[in-house]
Design an enzyme around this catalytic site. Structure first.
Site, PDB file in Angstrom:
ATOM      1  N   CYS A 100     -75.872 -31.841 -36.537  1.00 42.90           N
ATOM      2  CA  CYS A 100     -75.200 -31.264 -35.368  1.00 42.90           C
ATOM      3  C   CYS A 100     -76.216 -30.690 -34.386  1.00 42.90           C
ATOM      4  CB  CYS A 100     -74.225 -30.177 -35.804  1.00 42.90           C
ATOM      5  SG  CYS A 100     -73.318 -29.437 -34.431  1.00 42.90           S
ATOM      6  N   HIS A 171     -76.442 -40.692 -38.753  1.00 47.91           N
ATOM      7  CA  HIS A 171     -76.035 -40.922 -37.365  1.00 47.91           C
ATOM      8  C   HIS A 171     -77.200 -41.644 -36.687  1.00 47.91           C
ATOM      9  CE1 HIS A 171     -73.871 -39.259 -33.600  1.00 47.91           C
ATOM     10  NE2 HIS A 171     -74.649 -40.264 -33.247  1.00 47.91           N
ATOM     11  N   GLY A 213     -71.098 -44.170 -32.613  1.00 45.08           N
ATOM     12  CA  GLY A 213     -70.689 -45.195 -31.668  1.00 45.08           C
ATOM     13  C   GLY A 213     -69.886 -46.340 -32.241  1.00 45.08           C
ATOM     14  N   ARG A 234     -65.250 -40.276 -33.295  1.00 47.32           N
ATOM     15  CA  ARG A 234     -64.328 -40.161 -32.174  1.00 47.32           C
ATOM     16  C   ARG A 234     -63.295 -41.277 -32.097  1.00 47.32           C
ATOM     17  NH1 ARG A 234     -68.522 -39.732 -27.563  1.00 47.32           N
ATOM     18  NH2 ARG A 234     -69.802 -40.709 -29.166  1.00 47.32           N
TER      19      ARG A 234
END
Length: 329
Positions: A100, A171, A213, A234
């Site tokens: 994060c 990530h 992504g 997301r």
């Protein structure tokens, strides 16, 4: 119904921990669509668990399993204590946040900034492993700031392996801790999927998931040709049916529901119980706005809930659902 996945099996597809999004209501909603995917809590800091309202921070619905708790922190002793406390809640996995990039996380010297101190991370996870009855995992970036990911990431994975970690979600972006906002850090640094794919080749003994992504179920399938797991953030939140509606097929299972309308109907008793207990409709439906993404009636569903859920009850929900079902009839 298939038996609940083990965390490692479930990590074939996981839904990323997302602050202010993956709360218990969101997770119940996601679990309806997939019995098998691994779900994560929002990040909870070790000091909050030690000193705060543990029931508010750690309680969840048993239906959410398999479920992982993500911890934030950089003090090995605090993380050990928080892990011991969390053990009583019966999570299936404890995950350490090393990814994060928010200002609040940096000021606390944890999250992505820990990519700069892999030795400290190793000490943290070693203490957590000692305290935990379930597997301890890590979620990281490929590097931060001026680090060279091709050098930093393999060294970081090796350090984690030596500390006893066997499962890591990567990530596939750098985090720029100075100069980019947390939101910009989710989009601007370029993705480097090939680097993460190479890590699976170089570390065949580690269970590695790729994150960042990944916006479609086809993309999930593509990455699974190389990786052990895929973590979606997301896209799973904004287009939940697209990602989770057919997810259980990844395990050879039949999905629980055949349409998003069925999911919406299945959520109704949970929503009604929440309202009867004094909760507000918006607390649940804010996570459901994208359920009908790209479908007839989606705009009416979203508008009705966005405008009415903050002050309305189950009637608002039923009205929103009619926006979709009447067009589908």
């Amino acid at each position: 119904m298939s038996k609940i996945s083990s965390p490692t099996d479930a990590a074939r597809l996981s839904i990323a921990p997302m602050m202010d999004w993956t709360d218990r209501h969101c997770r119940v909603f996601h679990r309806l669509m997939s019995r098998r995917a691994l779900l994560y809590t929002e990040m909870v800091t070790a000091p909050a668990i030690i000193h705060g309202d543990r029931h508010r921070l750690l309680d969840y619905d048993a239906a959410e399993h398999p479920l992982a708790l993500q911890l934030g922190g950089s003090d090995p002793a605090e993380l050990e204590v928080a892990t011991r406390i969390a053990a009583d809640w019966g999570y299936d996995e404890i995950n350490l946040n090393v990814g994060c990039p928010s200002d609040r996380v940096q000021s606390g010297c944890f999250g992505a900034v820990l990519m700069k101190t892999p030795g400290l991370v190793a000490e943290c996870v070693a203490r957590m492993i000692e305290a935990s009855p379930v597997e301890v995992t890590v979620k990281c970036r490929i590097g931060v700031d001026d680090q060279v990911p091709e050098d930093v990431l393999p060294a970081f994975l090796e350090t984690m392996r030596a500390a006893g970690v066997r499962r890591i979600a990567v990530h596939a972006r750098k985090a720029w801790l100075q100069g980019l906002s947390p939101r910009e850090n989710r989009d601007i640094p370029p993705l480097d999927y090939p680097l993460v794919h190479r890590m699976k080749q170089d570390f065949p003994g580690l269970h590695l998931s790729i994150n960042g992504g990944i916006a479609s179920f086809d993309a999930v399938r593509g990455h699974l040709q190389v990786m052990d797991g895929v973590m979606v953030g997301r896209a799973a939140y904004h287009q939940p049916w697209d990602i989770l509606g057919g997810a259980d097929r990844l395990w050879g299972d039949t999905p629980p529901f055949g349409s998003p309308e069925q999911v919406a109907q299945a959520m109704r008793p949970y929503i009604a119980a929440h309202l009867a207990g004094g909760g507000r409709l918006h607390q649940i439906t804010r996570h459901m706005l994208g359920l009908f993404h790209g479908m007839p009636g989606a705009r009416g569903w979203k508008r009705t809930l966005s405008e009415g859920a903050s002050r309305g009850g189950i009637g608002v929900y039923d009205t929103a659902l009619r926006q979709v079902t009447q067009l589908a009839a």
